[in-house]
Write a protein that holds these residues in place. Sequence first.
Motif, PDB file in Angstrom:
ATOM      1  N   UNK A  82       0.834  -1.202   0.000  1.00 16.14           N
ATOM      2  CA  UNK A  82       0.000   0.000   0.000  1.00 16.14           C
ATOM      3  C   UNK A  82       0.868   1.251   0.000  1.00 16.14           C
ATOM      4  N   UNK A  83       1.959   1.231   0.771  1.00 17.98           N
ATOM      5  CA  UNK A  83       2.856   2.390   0.808  1.00 17.98           C
ATOM      6  C   UNK A  83       3.530   2.601  -0.534  1.00 17.98           C
ATOM      7  N   UNK A  84       3.980   1.516  -1.156  1.00 17.90           N
ATOM      8  CA  UNK A  84       4.635   1.660  -2.462  1.00 17.90           C
ATOM      9  C   UNK A  84       3.644   2.160  -3.513  1.00 17.90           C
ATOM     10  N   UNK A  85       2.428   1.601  -3.489  1.00 19.49           N
ATOM     11  CA  UNK A  85       1.421   2.016  -4.462  1.00 19.49           C
ATOM     12  C   UNK A  85       1.056   3.493  -4.271  1.00 19.49           C
ATOM     13  N   UNK A 127       6.202   8.461   1.753  1.00 23.67           N
ATOM     14  CA  UNK A 127       7.586   8.371   2.201  1.00 23.67           C
ATOM     15  C   UNK A 127       7.810   7.409   3.335  1.00 23.67           C
ATOM     16  N   UNK A 128       6.771   6.734   3.803  1.00 19.02           N
ATOM     17  CA  UNK A 128       6.909   5.770   4.893  1.00 19.02           C
ATOM     18  C   UNK A 128       6.987   4.368   4.330  1.00 19.02           C
ATOM     19  N   UNK A 129       7.455   3.432   5.156  1.00 23.99           N
ATOM     20  CA  UNK A 129       7.610   2.043   4.713  1.00 23.99           C
ATOM     21  C   UNK A 129       6.286   1.311   4.650  1.00 23.99           C
ATOM     22  N   UNK A 130       5.321   1.744   5.465  1.00 19.37           N
ATOM     23  CA  UNK A 130       4.034   1.064   5.482  1.00 19.37           C
ATOM     24  C   UNK A 130       2.903   2.091   5.472  1.00 19.37           C
TER      25      UNK A 130
END
Length: 833
Positions: A544-547, A551-554
């Motif tokens: 979800x964070x990448x999508x 700037x957070x990991x999750x």
Amino acid sequence: MASHPTRPTVHLLCNSHLDPVWLWEWPEGAGEALSLARTVCDLLEEHETFVFNRNEVQFYAWIEEYDPALFQRIRRLVAEGRWHVMGGWYLQPDCNLPSGESFVRQILVGRRYFRDRFGVTPTVAANVDSFGHSRGLVQILARSGYDAYLFCRPKREQGSVPAAEFTWAGFDGSEVTAALAESHYNSAPGGTAEKIREWMERDADKVVRQVPWGVGDHGGGPSRRDLKDIAALAAGTADADIVHSTPEAYFADLRVRGGDLPRHPGDLNPWAVGCYTSAMRLKARHRRLENALFRAEKMATTAWAQGRMEYPADELAGATRALLANEFHDILGGTSIPSGEETALDELGHGLTLTRRVTTRAFFALADGQKRGKEGVHTILVYNPHPFAVRGVVECEVQPAWPHRPRDFGIPTVTSGRTLVPAQAEKEESNIDEDHRKRVAFLATVRPGRMNRFECRFEKVRKRPAARARFRNGRLRLRTEDLEVVVSADTGLIDRYRVGGTDFLEAGAVGFRLMRDDADPWGSRVKSFRRPAGQARLMSPEKAARFAGVGTATLAPVRVVEDGPVRVVVEALFSCGDSAICQRYKLPREGTEVEVEARVLWRENDRMLKLSLPTPWSAGNLLGQVAYGVQELAATGDEMVAQKWLAVLSDDGRHALTVINDATYGCDFRRGELRLSVLRGPAHAAHPTGPDRSLVREDRPTPRLDRGEHVFRFWLDAGPRDERLTRVDRGALAHAERPFALAYWPPGGGTLPAAGPVLDDPAVQLTAFKKAEDGDELIVRLFEPTGKERRTTLALPHLELKHPVRLAPFEIRTLAIDPSSRRVREVSLVEDA
């Protein structure tokens, strides 16, 4: 000469179907139109008994523009009765997807063109290549001067067609005679005589027969060889008359000698059910232009009728042509090549640009007379183009004047006069990381047919307030006096939608599912899309964070992203096959309507995406809006087609769940579960050619329809059946032709305009308000959408006119109003007396 009562007559209907766009772009279509017309003119001048039939304004307009001398030859042949103008529409559109008013414009523009250029008025409509036909067409045809309809799809074994010839009955009881051209509209080069012979044998029991012929799709038409063979066949046939004819002559003969015909009070579907969903990007833009055109027309007519602007006839005509041209069945149906789709998107975009100019000009004209704005106050003007009050969420962006500091946040306060209305700030479209731009959502009632004024002020605080709505024990529950909604943090789906104490959805609702499909954009080999291939599931916090690109990991895949006095907005992020979905639920603090917004990043081949809405009613029924009507849809799981709204009725018939959409058409329904068809992944123009042949090349990637990002919106509402079915049509129109909102500092001065048209009942629709095609009369089109007789009063305040109107169930009525005398007269859909 009258035919003998029992001697068979075979009416040969020579035509040449030419798709302006399909496997080719429109310049090639225009070139073929010129070549075809030259050939036909030569053959007509050589064969004195030969008659040629040709429809569609688009065909003739190309010739008029690119070869004026050829156009004059055609005019002469039409005057001599040799070249017959068939059909009389702008072109052959998809006959399920356009709105009822779009069909009216197809006929209105076509009728005027052929009357002006050739002095003719066809009485038989012909859509021989369209992919099924809405029942709503019947009343439109009858009220436009047509008495018959010729078509080719679906065949009797494919759909609901009761016989080759029948009386087709509309929603309001209107009737036209309809005929299925079972031998299809074209013939192979040099094969016409054999085709005629074959169908004479098949129809041996009929006294009146019709056989269309001529090479088609890419033009072609008649040939000297075919004309010679037909002459020989006619001379050698002793037991029947074989004549070159017209659709009008065929239907006239059929009425006299065809005997009693069965009556069919239904649609003519299905055929090519994939076309309800293929090319959704194009369908969505088409819907946007429909909505924008009719809203712009209403606003401009209101301003023009009060002397506040010139009527923008040329711009509206240009937008109308862009709309009509791209309702062609292979364009809107999604079965053309990529370059054809791209051109259609460009043309629809041009139409939207024209309507945006007209709407803006009309808005400022109608804003005249507003008091001067106040220092430190943002004036928001909202024009409601509808003849009824609209209560809903207004969204508008404003530009504050204060100095910007990263942690400051402005809390909006919105008033209407001295009345405070619920308002909240939400994420603006831009992405500047300070309170530089404000998006305000406020709940308001906007009065009918007029400008509504709101004033917005901001209270600056040191940081944005935290959301009050929270997930507890894995669930977010929103409860008001009328509504209870539960969203699951474990699934991201709706587990409860309860209105007035009644549950309208099962747990796990509003989830996306993948269905198995293939590369055929027509869907010509199937009747349903119900074979599962997967479903949307919540992303992991890491994905979800990448999508989301944060700037957070999750990032929690289910979160509250907006909260305030107006609504709570919950966002859920899903993976679905190779695709991703950002889904938002907009849960109201007042009322019962829930908006679902889905942003889909689509990357699937040979799959269909459906949105599942399971209801508690295993024996419920489904209704859907169609062109100027409401159709009961099958509960078999087969793919069906509807327009702006659907309604699931409870087992006992007392309750209804209604679903309004902003772009979709396809759906299926079985055992209480409604599935809305959202996207497909077929190839462009990939048509089956045989059971063992691949639909696409196997040695390379094939471009697919609708790859990329799409945004869809749905509005769910529920309640007692009669209340929902009375209000849903107006609700759909209010979402489609949204009141126009703009933050604008009025200069003061001038006089306030009077309201536009106003109706005093809860259901009757104003589907058109425009200047007459000829003269300065006002054209008002009204429609009864509930299937019940209704009475309403039409008020035109600027004329101090109130006119009572009675409408039968599903009736369309068109009124022409003379502004100088205030005389009201009824006219046809094409504005004839």
